[in-house]
Design an enzyme around this catalytic site. Structure first.
Site, short mmCIF file in Angstrom:
data_model
loop_
_atom_site.label_atom_id
_atom_site.label_comp_id
_atom_site.label_asym_id
_atom_site.label_seq_id
_atom_site.Cartn_x
_atom_site.Cartn_y
_atom_site.Cartn_z
N ASN A 86 0.83 -1.19 0.00
CA ASN A 86 0.00 0.00 0.00
C ASN A 86 0.87 1.25 0.00
O ASN A 86 1.96 1.26 0.57
CB ASN A 86 -0.91 0.01 1.23
N HIS A 97 6.35 -2.27 4.21
CA HIS A 97 5.97 -3.66 4.46
C HIS A 97 5.17 -4.13 3.28
O HIS A 97 4.56 -3.31 2.58
CB HIS A 97 5.12 -3.78 5.73
P1 AMP Z 1 -1.03 -0.53 5.59
O1 AMP Z 1 -0.07 0.47 6.21
O2 AMP Z 1 -2.29 0.10 5.12
O3 AMP Z 1 -0.37 -1.35 4.51
O4 AMP Z 1 -1.47 -1.56 6.71
C1 AMP Z 1 -0.86 -1.68 7.94
C2 AMP Z 1 -1.20 -3.05 8.51
O5 AMP Z 1 -0.49 -3.18 9.74
C3 AMP Z 1 -2.67 -3.30 8.79
O6 AMP Z 1 -3.09 -4.47 8.10
C4 AMP Z 1 -2.72 -3.48 10.31
O7 AMP Z 1 -3.67 -4.44 10.69
C5 AMP Z 1 -1.31 -3.90 10.64
N1 AMP Z 1 -0.85 -3.57 11.98
C6 AMP Z 1 -0.88 -2.34 12.57
N2 AMP Z 1 -0.32 -2.41 13.80
C7 AMP Z 1 0.07 -3.69 13.98
C8 AMP Z 1 0.72 -4.40 15.03
N3 AMP Z 1 1.09 -3.79 16.18
N4 AMP Z 1 0.97 -5.72 14.89
C9 AMP Z 1 0.62 -6.36 13.75
N5 AMP Z 1 0.01 -5.75 12.71
C10 AMP Z 1 -0.27 -4.44 12.83
#
Ligand code: AMP
Ligand code: ZN
Length: 110
Positions: A86, A97
């Site tokens: 994203n 990520h």
């Molecule tokens: P994005 O930045 O839109 O690609 O998505 C960020 C992703 O990180 C989302 O799917 C969240 O559910 C995930 N996320 C956010 N904080 C945490 C965390 N502490 N541990 C695991 N996943 C996380």
């Protein structure tokens, strides 16, 4: 980076369900899964976005690819998987990520 949630996970300061780790990359379960399997593949270096990847990150990228292949194999996702990056307004965590999504997608997943 001090206030970055993924940097904190990498340093072990906040918990995550770690699945696999290499020298430059870590993979852990997404806290709010959008699919049967939802794993985040994350470089340990704080690279902010996809567009910030530079020449020095070649080894990091290779490890991200290798970890993803290993996970697709070990989690038996070969028949149904997606790798998603994203950016811009779609990126909520400002630390590079990619999402490895496998099996059935949840309804609310875009
Ligand atoms: P994005 O930045 O839109 O690609 O998505 C960020 C992703 O990180 C989302 O799917 C969240 O559910 C995930 N996320 C956010 N904080 C945490 C965390 N502490 N541990 C695991 N996943 C996380
Ligand atoms: Zn970070």
């Amino acid at each position: 980076m001090k206030d970055c949630i993924f940097c904190k996970i990498i340093k072990g300061k906040i918990p995550a369900k770690k699945i696999i780790e290499m020298t430059n990359v870590i993979a852990f379960e997404d806290a709010n899964p959008s699919a049967d399997t939802h794993i985040l593949v994350v470089p340990k270096r704080h690279i902010e976005t996809f567009m910030d990847i530079n020449k020095e990150d070649n080894e990091v990228l290779v490890q991200m690819l290798r970890i993803s292949q290993d996970l697709i194999k070990s989690e038996k996702l070969e028949k149904k998987y997606k790798l998603v990056i994203n950016g811009g307004e779609y990126q909520f965590v400002p630390h590079l990520h990619w999402h490895l999504l496998g099996g059935e997608m949840k309804k609310e997943a875009k």
